[in-house]
Scaffold this active site. Structure first.
Site, PDB file in Angstrom:
ATOM      1  N   LEU A  75     -66.787  19.493 -20.484  1.00  0.00           N
ATOM      2  CA  LEU A  75     -67.888  20.034 -19.694  1.00  0.00           C
ATOM      3  C   LEU A  75     -67.644  21.466 -19.213  1.00  0.00           C
ATOM      4  O   LEU A  75     -68.415  21.987 -18.402  1.00  0.00           O
ATOM      5  CB  LEU A  75     -68.187  19.105 -18.513  1.00  0.00           C
ATOM      6  CG  LEU A  75     -68.557  17.670 -18.923  1.00  0.00           C
ATOM      7  CD1 LEU A  75     -68.767  16.795 -17.703  1.00  0.00           C
ATOM      8  CD2 LEU A  75     -69.768  17.651 -19.837  1.00  0.00           C
ATOM      9  N   CYS A  76     -66.606  22.115 -19.725  1.00  0.00           N
ATOM     10  CA  CYS A  76     -66.347  23.516 -19.390  1.00  0.00           C
ATOM     11  C   CYS A  76     -67.269  24.425 -20.191  1.00  0.00           C
ATOM     12  O   CYS A  76     -67.529  24.187 -21.362  1.00  0.00           O
ATOM     13  CB  CYS A  76     -64.897  23.901 -19.703  1.00  0.00           C
ATOM     14  SG  CYS A  76     -63.741  23.403 -18.446  1.00  0.00           S
ATOM     15  N   HIS A  77     -67.710  25.483 -19.544  1.00  0.00           N
ATOM     16  CA  HIS A  77     -68.522  26.487 -20.233  1.00  0.00           C
ATOM     17  C   HIS A  77     -67.601  27.455 -20.972  1.00  0.00           C
ATOM     18  O   HIS A  77     -66.557  27.849 -20.436  1.00  0.00           O
ATOM     19  CB  HIS A  77     -69.336  27.296 -19.219  1.00  0.00           C
ATOM     20  CG  HIS A  77     -70.384  26.496 -18.522  1.00  0.00           C
ATOM     21  ND1 HIS A  77     -70.101  25.699 -17.434  1.00  0.00           N
ATOM     22  CD2 HIS A  77     -71.706  26.366 -18.766  1.00  0.00           C
ATOM     23  CE1 HIS A  77     -71.210  25.116 -17.036  1.00  0.00           C
ATOM     24  NE2 HIS A  77     -72.205  25.497 -17.826  1.00  0.00           N
ATOM     25  N   MET A 113     -60.202  26.481 -14.560  1.00  0.00           N
ATOM     26  CA  MET A 113     -59.744  25.633 -15.665  1.00  0.00           C
ATOM     27  C   MET A 113     -59.012  26.450 -16.719  1.00  0.00           C
ATOM     28  O   MET A 113     -58.012  25.993 -17.285  1.00  0.00           O
ATOM     29  CB  MET A 113     -60.906  24.864 -16.289  1.00  0.00           C
ATOM     30  CG  MET A 113     -61.592  23.901 -15.330  1.00  0.00           C
ATOM     31  SD  MET A 113     -60.464  22.776 -14.471  1.00  0.00           S
ATOM     32  CE  MET A 113     -59.804  21.862 -15.836  1.00  0.00           C
ATOM     33  N   GLU A 114     -59.479  27.660 -16.978  1.00  0.00           N
ATOM     34  CA  GLU A 114     -58.814  28.521 -17.957  1.00  0.00           C
ATOM     35  C   GLU A 114     -57.404  28.888 -17.485  1.00  0.00           C
ATOM     36  O   GLU A 114     -56.452  28.885 -18.276  1.00  0.00           O
ATOM     37  CB  GLU A 114     -59.652  29.783 -18.198  1.00  0.00           C
ATOM     38  CG  GLU A 114     -60.908  29.537 -18.985  1.00  0.00           C
ATOM     39  CD  GLU A 114     -62.035  28.823 -18.225  1.00  0.00           C
ATOM     40  OE1 GLU A 114     -63.014  28.415 -18.882  1.00  0.00           O
ATOM     41  OE2 GLU A 114     -61.943  28.666 -16.988  1.00  0.00           O
ATOM     42  N   ASP A 128     -41.572  22.585 -25.875  1.00  0.00           N
ATOM     43  CA  ASP A 128     -41.542  22.401 -27.321  1.00  0.00           C
ATOM     44  C   ASP A 128     -40.404  23.192 -27.968  1.00  0.00           C
ATOM     45  O   ASP A 128     -39.693  22.677 -28.827  1.00  0.00           O
ATOM     46  CB  ASP A 128     -42.880  22.823 -27.935  1.00  0.00           C
ATOM     47  CG  ASP A 128     -42.896  22.633 -29.441  1.00  0.00           C
ATOM     48  OD1 ASP A 128     -42.583  21.515 -29.903  1.00  0.00           O
ATOM     49  OD2 ASP A 128     -43.221  23.601 -30.157  1.00  0.00           O
TER      50      ASP A 128
END
Length: 163
Positions: A75-77, A113-114, A128
């Protein structure tokens, strides 16, 4: 507490309509840590890892991740990012690396969010690259430190107000 915006009146998930929101400069700053064995941290700091410069690769991975956030979180733009900065610093006394990410845009919705995604992926990249020598590394305390812009204005993390 405010209502959750990603649900409509029927309780169904939906993408928030930001079309009527004002375009403002938006900034988000996040942080997170990866703890490791002292020998692993020394290997990274001394540049002795056979795969190359661990922190440089993690920084690039984090920047790339910030640009892919809308592809990963339903739901992120998708946002045109104007700035992404990832600072990785070794904390020798705590056997960890701190990642601080700053993301900016001029847009109708925030970039929290980014920034969080960039921090997580930068730390996962360190894991990793170093898992062959230290599988017990721990990623922790990934959080929003500060956000600015938009209708809600400025917000800053306050340790005292955390439940």
């Amino acid at each position: 507490m405010t209502a959750l915006t990603h649900f409509n009146q029927s309780g169904e998930a939906h993408m928030v309509n930001v079309g009527e929101k004002a375009i403002t400069q938006r900034t988000a700053i996040t942080e997170g840590y990866i703890e490791m064995q002292p020998e692993t941290l020394k290997l990274i700091v001394d540049g002795g890892h056979k795969k190359g410069d661990v922190l440089a690769i993690a920084r690039i991975a984090g920047i790339m991740a910030s640009k892919k956030t809308a592809d990963l979180i339903p739901l992120c733009h998708p946002l045109p990012l104007t700035h992404v900065e990832i600072k990785l610093s070794a904390e020798i006394d705590n056997n960890r690396i701190r990642c601080q990410t700053t993301v900016k845009t001029n847009g109708q919705t925030g970039v929290e969010m980014e920034a969080l995604n960039a921090t997580q992926i930068a730390l996962l990249t360190i894991y990793d690259m170093c898992k062959a020598v230290d599988r017990g590394m721990v990623i922790q305390s990934v959080r929003l430190l500060e956000k600015d812009g938009g209708k809600s204005g400025h917000w800053q993390y306050d340790q005292q107000n955390v439940a």
